[in-house]
Design a protein around this motif. Structure first.
Motif, PDB file in Angstrom:
ATOM      1  N   SER A  47     -12.486 -34.402 -50.499  1.00 43.14           N
ATOM      2  CA  SER A  47     -13.901 -33.973 -50.266  1.00 43.14           C
ATOM      3  C   SER A  47     -13.912 -35.116 -49.008  1.00 43.14           C
ATOM      4  CB  SER A  47     -14.711 -33.193 -51.172  1.00 43.14           C
ATOM      5  OG  SER A  47     -15.265 -34.507 -52.303  1.00 43.14           O
ATOM      6  N   HIS A  52     -19.559 -32.226 -52.446  1.00 44.66           N
ATOM      7  CA  HIS A  52     -19.267 -32.253 -53.362  1.00 44.66           C
ATOM      8  C   HIS A  52     -18.872 -32.613 -54.351  1.00 44.66           C
ATOM      9  CE1 HIS A  52     -17.554 -30.218 -49.435  1.00 44.66           C
ATOM     10  NE2 HIS A  52     -16.956 -28.895 -49.866  1.00 44.66           N
ATOM     11  N   LEU A 107     -10.125 -28.004 -53.800  1.00 41.30           N
ATOM     12  CA  LEU A 107     -11.140 -27.734 -53.359  1.00 41.30           C
ATOM     13  C   LEU A 107     -11.499 -27.281 -54.116  1.00 41.30           C
ATOM     14  CD1 LEU A 107     -12.753 -30.162 -52.440  1.00 41.30           C
ATOM     15  CD2 LEU A 107     -12.831 -30.061 -50.008  1.00 41.30           C
TER      16      LEU A 107
END
Length: 407
Positions: A47, A52, A107
């Motif tokens: 990321s 994140h 992700l």
């Protein structure tokens, strides 16, 4: 002759169960720290965003909180080894998703993986600790708890170190494969466990009834309630020194903070190992009460961390963090042993409550502590946040002396 044979069989089964549980705990905690280090850095690489990483860690803590809420009804219904093995399999399956799905998708699924691993880690700990009296006889219980704490500390450090070595040598895929194998191995260690006495079927109660009974039970055991209150206060101190480790490492050795932080953690774990062994000795040989040893341990731990963060050189910092580790080991063994001495109806809810307090306090503590490192020096921040458990400890200690009848 038959009775003697049965007693011998029980002793052998208890010893075998104890060894398997300690081995499973070591492998499980090794795996937990292996993926905590690897996944946190993996999220950042994917990321390139601290936000994140924060979301990932928050999901992991949230998983622990959910486990503390649903742990009681789950383990009331599903007792025994298979329920624990299922959480090892689930954690392995979640990590396997990172080997199956492409990085463009990973992700988005990593927060759910973090949530699942958080649930699995906490449910495994709740189930293992609450059911241990059914697997290990009373005479061996304190020694087993001491070895569990020792194994946990060793697993934490070796998991963190091995994660770094594997990442440097071969990358993330090998770490994920290794991690999957650790969870499956932990499950294999749990499978041979056999109850010493088959527990009676539990009456399923509503959550409100369970917590109501817990409150009533703690009212007649104020020292136990005090230990839990101190545990909650201590999570703020834990959050403070965990956030502060990279900062103090940079201040001590600006050229190699990573190496210094690894050294601090290794020495802390060595102290925790020594503290766990010392707890086994003083509880069994000296007959000191678990409550008293817990309070001594927490005081030693907080004072150890306070003095660690006052140092300007590595050698003295290592001395004091070793002392902090000893206190951590003493407190951990005595708290778990004390909870396990409660009757079965209270034991599981107390372990669930303890997990809830630790997860919530640590998560909230991480958010509260961070700004203080911007406003104040690390030495002062640690005095404030490790002062909270010391003040709480003093209040509980004074109250307990007032409550206890004079002799």
């Amino acid at each position: 002759m038959t009775d003697a044979y049965q007693d011998g069989e029980m002793i052998n089964r208890s010893a075998r169960n104890s060894g398997l549980i300690v081995l499973a705990r070591f492998i499980s905690d090794f795996g937990a720290f292996l993926n905590m280090v690897a996944l946190s850095t993996y999220v950042y690489i994917l990321s390139q965003s601290v936000m994140h990483v924060s979301i990932f860690l928050a999901c992991r803590v949230t998983g622990g909180i959910l486990a503390s809420v649903f742990g009681v009804p789950f383990f009331r219904r599903f007792t025994g080894r298979l329920s624990l093995v299922s959480f090892d399999v689930i954690r392995a399956a979640l990590l396997a998703m990172l080997l199956i799905f492409p990085s463009s998708v990973q992700l988005y699924i990593l927060p759910f993986i973090a949530l699942g691993i958080g649930i699995g880690n906490s449910m495994f700990a709740i189930g293992l600790n609450s059911q241990l009296p059914w697997w290990v006889d009373e005479s061996r219980r304190v020694a087993t708890n001491a070895w569990l704490t020792s194994a946990s500390a060793t697993g934490a450090v070796t998991g963190s170190m091995v994660s770094g070595i594997l990442l440097a040598a071969s990358g993330y895929e090998l770490v994920f494969v290794t991690n999957i194998l650790t969870y499956l191995l932990a499950g294999l260690c749990i499978l041979p466990l056999r109850f010493l006495i088959t527990p009676a079927a539990n009456e399923l109660k509503s959550q409100r009834k369970e917590w109501s009974n817990l409150v009533k039970g703690l009212r007649v055991a104020p020292l136990m309630a005090g230990m839990l209150l101190v545990t909650m206060a201590d999570t703020l101190g834990s959050a403070a020194h965990n956030v502060g480790f990279p900062i103090i490492s940079e201040l001590l050795t600006s050229g190699s903070p990573g190496k210094t932080m690894g050294l601090l953690l290794a020495v802390w774990a060595s102290g925790k190992f020594a503290g766990a062994r010392a707890a086994n000795y003083v509880l069994l040989k000296r007959g000191i009460k678990t409550e008293r040893l817990f309070f001594y341990g927490v005081a030693l731990m907080s004072l150890g961390f306070i003095f660690t963060f006052q140092q300007h050189g590595v050698p003295l910092a290592l001395v004091f963090i070793f002392i902090a580790g000893i206190g951590d080991g003493l407190a951990d063994v005595s708290l778990i042993s004390r909870i396990q001495s409660e009757n079965e109806s209270l034991r599981l809810p107390i372990f669930s409550l303890m997990t809830l307090l630790q997860m919530t306090g640590f998560g909230v503590g991480m958010l509260i502590v961070a700004p203080f490192y911007i406003w104040l020096t690390p030495a002062l921040v640690i005095i404030i946040f490790h002062g909270i458990p010391l003040v709480t400890l003093t209040i509980v200690w004074l109250y307990s002396r007032k409550w206890q009848p004079s002799h």
